[in-house]
Design an enzyme around this catalytic site. Structure first.
Site, mmCIF file in Angstrom:
data_model
loop_
_atom_site.group_PDB
_atom_site.id
_atom_site.type_symbol
_atom_site.label_atom_id
_atom_site.label_comp_id
_atom_site.label_asym_id
_atom_site.label_seq_id
_atom_site.Cartn_x
_atom_site.Cartn_y
_atom_site.Cartn_z
ATOM 1 N N GLU A 220 0.825 -1.197 0.000
ATOM 2 C CA GLU A 220 0.000 0.000 0.000
ATOM 3 C C GLU A 220 0.864 1.254 0.000
ATOM 4 O OE1 GLU A 220 -2.784 -0.334 3.309
ATOM 5 O OE2 GLU A 220 -2.721 -2.523 3.167
ATOM 6 N N GLU A 331 -10.099 5.292 2.656
ATOM 7 C CA GLU A 331 -10.413 4.513 3.848
ATOM 8 C C GLU A 331 -10.440 5.451 5.041
ATOM 9 O OE1 GLU A 331 -8.469 0.907 6.613
ATOM 10 O OE2 GLU A 331 -7.585 1.439 4.674
#
Length: 421
Positions: A220, A331
């Protein structure tokens, strides 16, 4: 003896005090004296000007060694490349960072933003060749953590993109059904409001393999606002990895042995500057993650062809081969403060319908195929964990749009929480 004389001629309290002084004085020596090798004391002359000059030289030297705090309060240490945390790993001990790999075909870094995108570097600070800049972790950083043992890691949670996400809510565009060897995107940077210390908001890419169970592998990269991790509300460039669904492996940035940094000018975990402003200037960061065809390591590039470093292939199980999914999106953590849904924002905090300059965006979405070619996305799908709070749309130009609206139960009014274009 002096002590017996004191006790006979004076009151008990006064005599005790005087005797203490007399006895102590027998051990007093000149302040500026030192012992010679023969054991005799030799007086030294105190020269204030010389001492001040020495102190000045010391401070100048320390200023060169210890980099000053950046405008956002970070202290950046220049650490020898082979002494960075990655080389604490048993499989990397005694090694040095690898040479740059072959870039994906079709990758043209010209015209991208410059590499000088962090607050600490805007004043001209940098680390010398052979070192890497590492944001110093302080006691205060660790004391803020909800768990010292899990400092620098995402909390364990269900990672399925559905309503069982255990407080983590996503709005993502994704591709699946093929073999992926990397991904690329330009991610619009904002400074969203995060309502409390234990929540965060981020925009990032995920390169994923394995099931959404205990064997999940992810790489990520993106930007994040996390008061718990960093102690402020600045958006920060970050990386993450895990090989067991965030359970016992992996961490943010360089907070464990894993990611190998090769760049001497980019500090992972440092604040990003500038950021986008509503109806004002827009700023995005371009990130590329790809698998080196020769050695199998996963490399990270920022902006104008600048290599940041790599994740060694041995860290992973499924990602040793290829990824089976790539995601782009946002997120947040919803801790339900006061029993209601959080007001933490994602992206710019404004609706997608407001358009460029007001809504946040992802652009230039691409993936890397088996032959190390950068290719456009096909069959982009969108998914939101909580469609009543976070909605995402894909548009034909390849720009991913997130549109979020939250109903405030207390006042029965609508509160805009997130919108990413």
């Amino acid at each position: 003896m002096a002590s017996s004389w004191c006790y006979k001629k004076m009151s008990p309290i006064v005599s005790v005090l005087l005797c203490f002084l007399l006895l102590a004085s027998s051990n007093i020596r000149p302040v500026f004296s030192s012992e010679t090798r023969s054991g005799h004391a030799t007086n030294q002359t105190f020269r204030p000007q010389e001492e001040l000059q020495k102190l000045k030289i010391i401070r100048e030297r320390l200023d060169k060694i210890n980099k000053p705090a950046s405008p956002d309060g970070d202290i950046i240490d220049c650490v020898l490349s082979h002494l960075q945390p990655a080389f604490d790993h048993p499989q990397l001990k005694g090694q040095k960072p690898l040479e740059p790999p072959e870039r994906p075909k079709g990758h043209d870094p010209s015209g991208m933003v410059t590499e000088n995108f962090q607050s600490w570097g805007l004043s001209g600070e940098s680390c010398p060749e052979g070192t890497v800049p590492i944001r110093r972790t302080t006691e205060q950083d660790m004391l803020r953590a909800s768990s010292v043992q899990r400092f620098g890691r995402k909390l364990r949670r269900h990672v399925r993109r559905d309503t069982n996400s255990n407080g983590h809510e996503h709005a993502v565009g994704y591709v699946t059904g093929d073999q992926y060897y990397g991904a690329k995107a330009s991610i619009n940077v904002w400074a969203p409001r995060v309502s409390n210390q234990y929540e965060f908001s981020l925009s990032q890419m995920w390169v994923i393999s394995g099931s959404f169970g205990d064997d999940l592998n992810t790489i990520e990269a993106g930007w994040q606002v996390s008061p718990e991790l960093y102690g402020d509300n600045y958006p920060r460039f970050f990386t993450y990895w895990t090989t067991d669904a965030y359970q016992a492996t992996g961490c943010y940035n360089l907070l464990c042995s894993g990611f190998v940094q090769t760049n001497s000018r980019i500090a992972i975990g440092a604040a990003i500057s500038p950021t986008s402003s509503y109806s004002g200037g827009q700023f995005d960061i371009s990130l590329l993650v790809w698998k080196d065809p020769k050695h199998g390591n996963w490399w990270l590039e920022f902006g104008n062809g600048v290599l940041v470093g790599y994740w060694p292939s041995f860290l992973f199980t499924h990602l040793r081969d290829h990824a089976s999914m790539v995601q782009f999106g946002g997120e947040i953590v919803n801790s339900r403060p006061s029993g209601f849904h959080t007001s933490t924002q994602m992206g710019s905090g404004h609706f997608a319908g407001e358009g460029f300059g007001k809504a946040s965006y992802f652009r230039n979405l691409q993936v890397v195929d088996w032959d190390n070619n950068l290719i456009p996305l096909s069959n982009l799908r969108v998914l939101a964990d909580h469609p009543n709070c976070y909605d995402i749309q894909g548009v034909p130009s390849g720009v991913t749009v997130l549109k979020i609206l939250i109903k405030n139960v207390e006042s029965s009014t609508f509160v805009l929480v997130c919108n990413m274009k």
